[in-house]
Scaffold this active site. Structure first.
Site, PDB file in Angstrom:
ATOM      1  N   PRO A  87       0.765  -1.290   0.045  1.00 19.89           N
ATOM      2  CA  PRO A  87      -0.184   0.227   0.108  1.00 19.89           C
ATOM      3  C   PRO A  87       0.826   1.328  -0.072  1.00 19.89           C
ATOM      4  O   PRO A  87       0.403   2.403  -0.228  1.00 19.89           O
ATOM      5  CB  PRO A  87      -0.741  -0.219   1.205  1.00 19.89           C
ATOM      6  CG  PRO A  87      -0.567  -1.459   1.538  1.00 19.89           C
ATOM      7  CD  PRO A  87       0.554  -2.030   1.311  1.00 19.89           C
ATOM      8  N   GLU A 114       2.470  -7.814   7.768  1.00 20.09           N
ATOM      9  CA  GLU A 114       2.565  -6.752   7.624  1.00 20.09           C
ATOM     10  C   GLU A 114       3.507  -5.915   6.843  1.00 20.09           C
ATOM     11  O   GLU A 114       3.616  -5.257   6.010  1.00 20.09           O
ATOM     12  CB  GLU A 114       2.823  -6.075   9.117  1.00 20.09           C
ATOM     13  CG  GLU A 114       1.447  -6.287   9.857  1.00 20.09           C
ATOM     14  CD  GLU A 114       0.536  -5.106   9.384  1.00 20.09           C
ATOM     15  OE1 GLU A 114       0.188  -4.262   9.768  1.00 20.09           O
ATOM     16  OE2 GLU A 114      -0.329  -5.330   8.187  1.00 20.09           O
ATOM     17  N   ARG A 152      -2.289  -8.092 -20.804  1.00 21.24           N
ATOM     18  CA  ARG A 152      -3.301  -7.648 -21.913  1.00 21.24           C
ATOM     19  C   ARG A 152      -2.684  -6.786 -22.756  1.00 21.24           C
ATOM     20  O   ARG A 152      -3.263  -6.477 -24.048  1.00 21.24           O
ATOM     21  CB  ARG A 152      -4.622  -7.269 -21.465  1.00 21.24           C
ATOM     22  CG  ARG A 152      -4.600  -6.161 -20.362  1.00 21.24           C
ATOM     23  CD  ARG A 152      -6.040  -6.032 -20.078  1.00 21.24           C
ATOM     24  NE  ARG A 152      -7.020  -5.639 -20.945  1.00 21.24           N
ATOM     25  CZ  ARG A 152      -7.194  -4.327 -21.514  1.00 21.24           C
ATOM     26  NH1 ARG A 152      -6.236  -3.514 -21.452  1.00 21.24           N
ATOM     27  NH2 ARG A 152      -8.125  -4.053 -22.304  1.00 21.24           N
ATOM     28  N   ASP A 167      -9.348   1.348 -25.215  1.00 24.40           N
ATOM     29  CA  ASP A 167      -9.473   1.187 -23.692  1.00 24.40           C
ATOM     30  C   ASP A 167      -9.657   2.749 -23.286  1.00 24.40           C
ATOM     31  O   ASP A 167      -8.951   3.583 -23.823  1.00 24.40           O
ATOM     32  CB  ASP A 167      -8.398   0.753 -23.062  1.00 24.40           C
ATOM     33  CG  ASP A 167      -8.388  -0.959 -22.983  1.00 24.40           C
ATOM     34  OD1 ASP A 167      -9.210  -1.471 -23.510  1.00 24.40           O
ATOM     35  OD2 ASP A 167      -7.286  -1.277 -22.734  1.00 24.40           O
TER      36      ASP A 167
HETATM   37  C1  4G3 Z   1       3.047  -4.698   2.867  1.00 23.69           C
HETATM   38  C2  4G3 Z   1      -0.503  -4.424  -1.337  1.00 23.69           C
HETATM   39  C3  4G3 Z   1       2.301  -5.462   2.396  1.00 23.69           C
HETATM   40  C4  4G3 Z   1       2.352  -3.898   4.069  1.00 23.69           C
HETATM   41  C5  4G3 Z   1      -0.323  -5.435  -0.343  1.00 23.69           C
HETATM   42  C6  4G3 Z   1       0.572  -4.934   3.587  1.00 23.69           C
HETATM   43  C7  4G3 Z   1      -2.704  -3.879  -0.384  1.00 23.69           C
HETATM   44  C8  4G3 Z   1      -1.750  -3.546  -1.422  1.00 23.69           C
HETATM   45  C9  4G3 Z   1       0.909  -5.884   2.751  1.00 23.69           C
HETATM   46  C10 4G3 Z   1       1.251  -4.122   4.301  1.00 23.69           C
HETATM   47  C11 4G3 Z   1      -1.310  -5.424   0.625  1.00 23.69           C
HETATM   48  C12 4G3 Z   1      -2.128  -2.546  -2.536  1.00 23.69           C
HETATM   49  C13 4G3 Z   1       0.069  -7.036   1.987  1.00 23.69           C
HETATM   50  N1  4G3 Z   1      -2.391  -4.883   0.538  1.00 23.69           N
HETATM   51  N2  4G3 Z   1      -2.815  -1.696  -2.043  1.00 23.69           N
HETATM   52  N3  4G3 Z   1      -1.113  -6.190   1.707  1.00 23.69           N
HETATM   53  O1  4G3 Z   1      -1.682  -2.636  -3.678  1.00 23.69           O
HETATM   54  O2  4G3 Z   1       0.584  -3.301   5.319  1.00 23.69           O
END
Ligand code: 4G3
Length: 248
Positions: A87, A114, A152, A167
């Site tokens: 994230p 995490e 794709r 697209d």
């Molecule tokens: C790292 C990516 C990985 C930290 C991974 C959670 C959402 C996304 C993870 C963390 C994820 C995204 C694994 N969740 N928005 N989970 O691309 O807090």
């Protein structure tokens, strides 16, 4: 293009990457996917991949030695960027998908806890990508999203009937409405222009409806787009229809 995926849950990938267009493209050899279980790179007899965080607190951290062993094993001699799905990464969009589609190979690292040990991030991760502002239980679904969006765009993956050039995010506009038979369904008519056979009128109607949708749903896309003279004119018509005069 070749994708290497490092994950604790390789079994999650079979459905999305084995089905439909991506499955077909793999059969045709237009792309290849290699799944590696990170746990295979844990050397202790319990195959431990994570540990508690220094400084305390909740959650676990994926261990640096296990991750780096996995990354170095998959890397081989051919250089390839290592992408971590998190994230905290750059927001994934069509432009980034198009950039990645130019590469011969990508290594995708999926965390399921995490975080990963920060030292891995500093030295072994080339880019971090997020598919959106929400948290999932793991990076596996984001990795599949990235692969699908990139694959794709590869030559030959889409047939003519589903060309990537049309697209919405390629044209910078949302798609226009679509209809198929019958011409009347439960009292609802297909717009007459689509039955007219007049290709120029149809083209303009579709452009207008694309602009209408974009204006109503995603005005941010319009701000960024370079508009043609025709598009400006149609937008002016729409603004008249809405009876408002914002959106220069
Ligand atoms: C790292 C990516 C990985 C930290 C991974 C959670 C959402 C996304 C993870 C963390 C994820 C995204 C694994 N969740 N928005 N989970 O691309 O807090």
């Amino acid at each position: 293009m070749h994708f290497d995926i490092l994950t604790l849950f390789p079994e999650m990938f079979a459905g999305p990457l084995g089905t439909s267009i991506i499955g077909k493209a793999r059969e045709k050899g237009l792309l290849s996917v290699d799944l590696r279980n990170i746990r295979d790179y844990a050397l202790d007899k319990h195959a431990i991949v994570d540990d508690t965080p220094y400084g305390g607190g909740a959650g676990m951290v994926l261990k640096a030695d296990v991750l780096v062993r996995a990354i170095e094993a998959v890397k081989g001699d051919e250089p390839a960027p290592v992408v971590y799905l998190t994230p905290q990464g750059r927001l994934f969009d069509q432009q980034l998908a198009a950039e990645l589609a130019q590469l011969p190979r990508l290594i995708l690292l999926c965390g399921h806890y995490e975080e990963i040990d920060e030292r891995v991030r500093q030295k072994w991760i080339d880019r971090e990508i997020s598919i959106g502002d929400y948290v999932l239980t793991g990076g596996e679904l984001p990795a599949m999203v990235v692969i699908d969006a990139v694959a794709r765009l590869l030559p030959g993956v889409l047939g003519d009937s589903t060309s990537a050039e049309q697209d919405s995010f390629q044209t910078g506009l949302l798609d226009h409405p679509h209809y198929t038979r019958p011409a009347e369904f439960r009292g609802m008519q297909v717009p007459e222009v689509l039955l007219s056979g007049n290709h120029e009128l149809i083209r303009r109607w579709r452009l207008k409806e694309s602009l209408r949708r974009t204006l109503l749903r995603r005005p941010d896309l319009l701000q960024r787009k370079e508009l043609s003279e025709e598009e400006r004119q149609i937008l002016a018509e729409l603004e008249q229809e809405f009876g408002k005069e914002e959106n220069k």
